[in-house]
Design a protein around this motif. Structure first.
Motif, mmCIF file in Angstrom:
data_model
loop_
_atom_site.group_PDB
_atom_site.id
_atom_site.type_symbol
_atom_site.label_atom_id
_atom_site.label_comp_id
_atom_site.label_asym_id
_atom_site.label_seq_id
_atom_site.Cartn_x
_atom_site.Cartn_y
_atom_site.Cartn_z
ATOM 1 N N PHE A 352 -5.304 -11.604 -4.166
ATOM 2 C CA PHE A 352 -5.319 -10.912 -2.870
ATOM 3 C C PHE A 352 -4.532 -11.690 -1.815
ATOM 4 O O PHE A 352 -3.712 -11.127 -1.082
ATOM 5 C CB PHE A 352 -6.761 -10.717 -2.412
ATOM 6 N N LEU A 353 -4.780 -12.988 -1.731
ATOM 7 C CA LEU A 353 -4.096 -13.798 -0.723
ATOM 8 C C LEU A 353 -2.586 -13.807 -0.938
ATOM 9 O O LEU A 353 -1.808 -13.871 0.027
ATOM 10 C CB LEU A 353 -4.646 -15.224 -0.744
ATOM 11 N N ALA A 354 -2.163 -13.720 -2.189
ATOM 12 C CA ALA A 354 -0.726 -13.733 -2.492
ATOM 13 C C ALA A 354 -0.038 -12.436 -2.080
ATOM 14 O O ALA A 354 1.176 -12.419 -1.840
ATOM 15 C CB ALA A 354 -0.509 -13.991 -3.984
ATOM 16 N N ILE A 355 -0.796 -11.355 -2.020
ATOM 17 C CA ILE A 355 -0.186 -10.041 -1.718
ATOM 18 C C ILE A 355 -0.851 -9.393 -0.510
ATOM 19 O O ILE A 355 -0.844 -8.163 -0.370
ATOM 20 C CB ILE A 355 -0.294 -9.098 -2.934
ATOM 21 N N ALA A 356 -1.413 -10.189 0.376
ATOM 22 C CA ALA A 356 -2.141 -9.649 1.523
ATOM 23 C C ALA A 356 -1.280 -8.716 2.370
ATOM 24 O O ALA A 356 -1.765 -7.716 2.917
ATOM 25 C CB ALA A 356 -2.694 -10.790 2.378
ATOM 26 N N GLU A 357 0.013 -9.030 2.476
ATOM 27 C CA GLU A 357 0.897 -8.166 3.270
ATOM 28 C C GLU A 357 0.966 -6.759 2.694
ATOM 29 O O GLU A 357 1.057 -5.776 3.446
ATOM 30 C CB GLU A 357 2.293 -8.784 3.347
ATOM 31 N N ALA A 358 0.941 -6.646 1.342
ATOM 32 C CA ALA A 358 0.973 -5.323 0.714
ATOM 33 C C ALA A 358 -0.308 -4.547 1.033
ATOM 34 O O ALA A 358 -0.275 -3.317 1.178
ATOM 35 C CB ALA A 358 1.139 -5.465 -0.799
ATOM 36 N N PHE A 359 -1.441 -5.254 1.166
ATOM 37 C CA PHE A 359 -2.687 -4.604 1.589
ATOM 38 C C PHE A 359 -2.527 -4.043 2.996
ATOM 39 O O PHE A 359 -2.931 -2.908 3.282
ATOM 40 C CB PHE A 359 -3.843 -5.612 1.555
ATOM 41 N N ASP A 360 -1.951 -4.845 3.874
ATOM 42 C CA ASP A 360 -1.760 -4.395 5.259
ATOM 43 C C ASP A 360 -0.836 -3.183 5.318
ATOM 44 O O ASP A 360 -1.087 -2.223 6.059
ATOM 45 C CB ASP A 360 -1.182 -5.548 6.071
ATOM 46 N N GLU A 361 0.227 -3.208 4.519
ATOM 47 C CA GLU A 361 1.154 -2.066 4.488
ATOM 48 C C GLU A 361 0.445 -0.809 4.000
ATOM 49 O O GLU A 361 0.651 0.291 4.532
ATOM 50 C CB GLU A 361 2.341 -2.388 3.576
ATOM 51 N N THR A 362 -0.411 -0.961 2.980
ATOM 52 C CA THR A 362 -1.164 0.182 2.463
ATOM 53 C C THR A 362 -2.127 0.707 3.529
ATOM 54 O O THR A 362 -2.258 1.921 3.725
ATOM 55 C CB THR A 362 -1.956 -0.225 1.210
ATOM 56 N N ALA A 363 -2.791 -0.202 4.240
ATOM 57 C CA ALA A 363 -3.738 0.191 5.285
ATOM 58 C C ALA A 363 -3.037 0.982 6.383
ATOM 59 O O ALA A 363 -3.573 1.970 6.896
ATOM 60 C CB ALA A 363 -4.416 -1.046 5.863
ATOM 61 N N GLN A 364 -1.821 0.566 6.738
ATOM 62 C CA GLN A 364 -1.072 1.281 7.770
ATOM 63 C C GLN A 364 -0.600 2.642 7.280
ATOM 64 O O GLN A 364 -0.593 3.625 8.028
ATOM 65 C CB GLN A 364 0.128 0.434 8.219
#
Length: 387
Positions: A352-364
């Motif tokens: 998760f920490l390695a791809i946290a930005e992808a989580f944020d992009e998905t959330a947006q």
């Protein structure tokens, strides 16, 4: 030639009538014989009615035996006809040349009746075996092609059925749940992102098929909420201890509902629901054993549920609810990291920490629109993540 003659057909090609007569006498009783005195005549006869075997003189005027053999073996329609050279040549080079052109054997002149009969019999038997084997292989290839097409058709039907079943469950969860449809879409994508990241970890060996099923199954994590009474599920305030006990039964209820669907189909092909069962039942377990419903710890918890735990808590943290504002992405990441090794699987947390930005992009991309709705279980997620 008698059209009803069922004997094997032998074509004798020789420019010597004496040799033809000798061979005819040897073979006449057991075989149907035809004759040609040169290569051109032989090729014409073969083109009209292919024999079962050819006795072919090497040295002839015009087109010699080697050239006739070369043309026959180059033609798909005649390449499998056995060719036995008749020759008075004693050179090993000549035999090597003939065999390299595809001839099956040599008979040296003057021909010996036992040798001719034995060679003809053996090569006809061998040719028959080759034809039968070829036909068997062709039949097998056709059968395999038909079976493959049938399996492909069934696979497509199965995939369609799987998607329909999961879609039906998801629709039920979305209508009954007090969270938004975008929560389901976000957590589904989060699980996929984590699984793809863990693919590189040799401990998990996740395949494309695994990741696809995890993606399809993730929306069913809260399907058990359909069994929770509205008075509890939709309550805007804090749940009482008794109400919370009932709320926590949604894990077992979800597991039971999915297993019931699988049993109704009664086919091992429906094992695709295994991930859905694991996620629904175990996504509230904690790495340290303090979760529910079973109090599992560490790798006792199915990987699918460990992925879902991170996905679900992250989404709870960044989502606005009636009892709280949405946490910024950075704060949600900090809280997930804080839960490493207690609430969450360390490997999954690191992914998760390695791809946290992808989580944020998905959330947006799948951001909620409108007022926040009550989400009692999400509140519990949020609190446990901060503890």
């Amino acid at each position: 030639m008698n059209s009803q003659d069922k004997r094997p057909k032998i074509l004798i090609v020789d420019d010597s009538l004496n040799n033809i007569e000798v061979l005819s006498n040897i073979l006449g009783k057991g075989y149907s014989t035809r004759f040609a005195s040169d290569g051109s005549e032989a090729l014409a006869l073969i083109g009209r009615d292919a024999p079962d075997l050819i006795l072919l003189d090497v040295v002839m005027p015009g087109i010699d035996g080697f050239e006739v053999c070369k043309q026959l073996k180059a033609n798909l329609a005649t390449r499998d006809i056995p060719v036995i050279f008749l020759t008075s040549l004693d050179s090993a080079v000549d035999e090597e040349c003939g065999l390299s052109l595809g001839a099956e054997d040599f008979i040296h002149k003057p021909a010996s009746a036992p040798v001719v009969l034995a060679r003809v019999r053996n090569h006809l038997a061998l040719a028959t075996t080759r034809r039968e084997l070829k036909q068997h292989n062709e039949n097998l290839e056709q059968l395999v092609a038909e079976r493959t097409a049938e399996l492909f058709r069934k696979d497509r039907q199965l995939i369609a059925a799987q998607s329909s079943i999961i879609a039906a469950f998801c629709a039920l969860a979305e209508v009954r749940d007090n969270e938004t449809g975008n929560h389901i879409r976000r957590t589904q994508r989060y699980v996929q992102l984590l699984a793809e990241r863990l693919r590189t970890n040799a401990r998990y060996s996740l395949t494309d098929g695994d990741i696809e099923l995890l993606f399809k199954s993730a929306p069913l994590h809260d399907i058990g909420k359909v069994a929770i009474p509205d008075a509890i599920l939709l309550k805007p305030g804090k749940l009482s201890p008794d109400e919370w006990t009932i709320m926590k039964t949604h894990c077992a209820e979800g597991r039971s509902a999915i297993l019931s669907a699988a049993r109704d189909f009664g086919d091992s092909d429906w094992s695709f629901l295994n991930y859905a069962v694991e996620i629904a039942y175990c996504h509230h377990e904690r790495w340290d054993g303090a979760g529910y419903p079973q109090g599992l710890s560490g790798e006792q918890i199915p990987l699918s549920a460990r992925l879902m735990a991170v996905a679900d808590v992250y989404d709870a943290l960044i989502s606005k609810r009636v009892y709280k504002e949405a946490y910024p992405h950075e704060e949600a990441v900090r809280l997930i990291a804080k839960g490493r090794g207690t609430h969450f699987d360390p490997d999954v947390t690191d992914a998760f920490l390695a791809i946290a930005e992808a989580f944020d992009e998905t959330a947006q991309r799948y951001k909620d629109v409108g007022d926040a709705k009550p989400a009692m279980e999400t509140k519990a997620h949020s609190l446990s993540a901060k503890s």
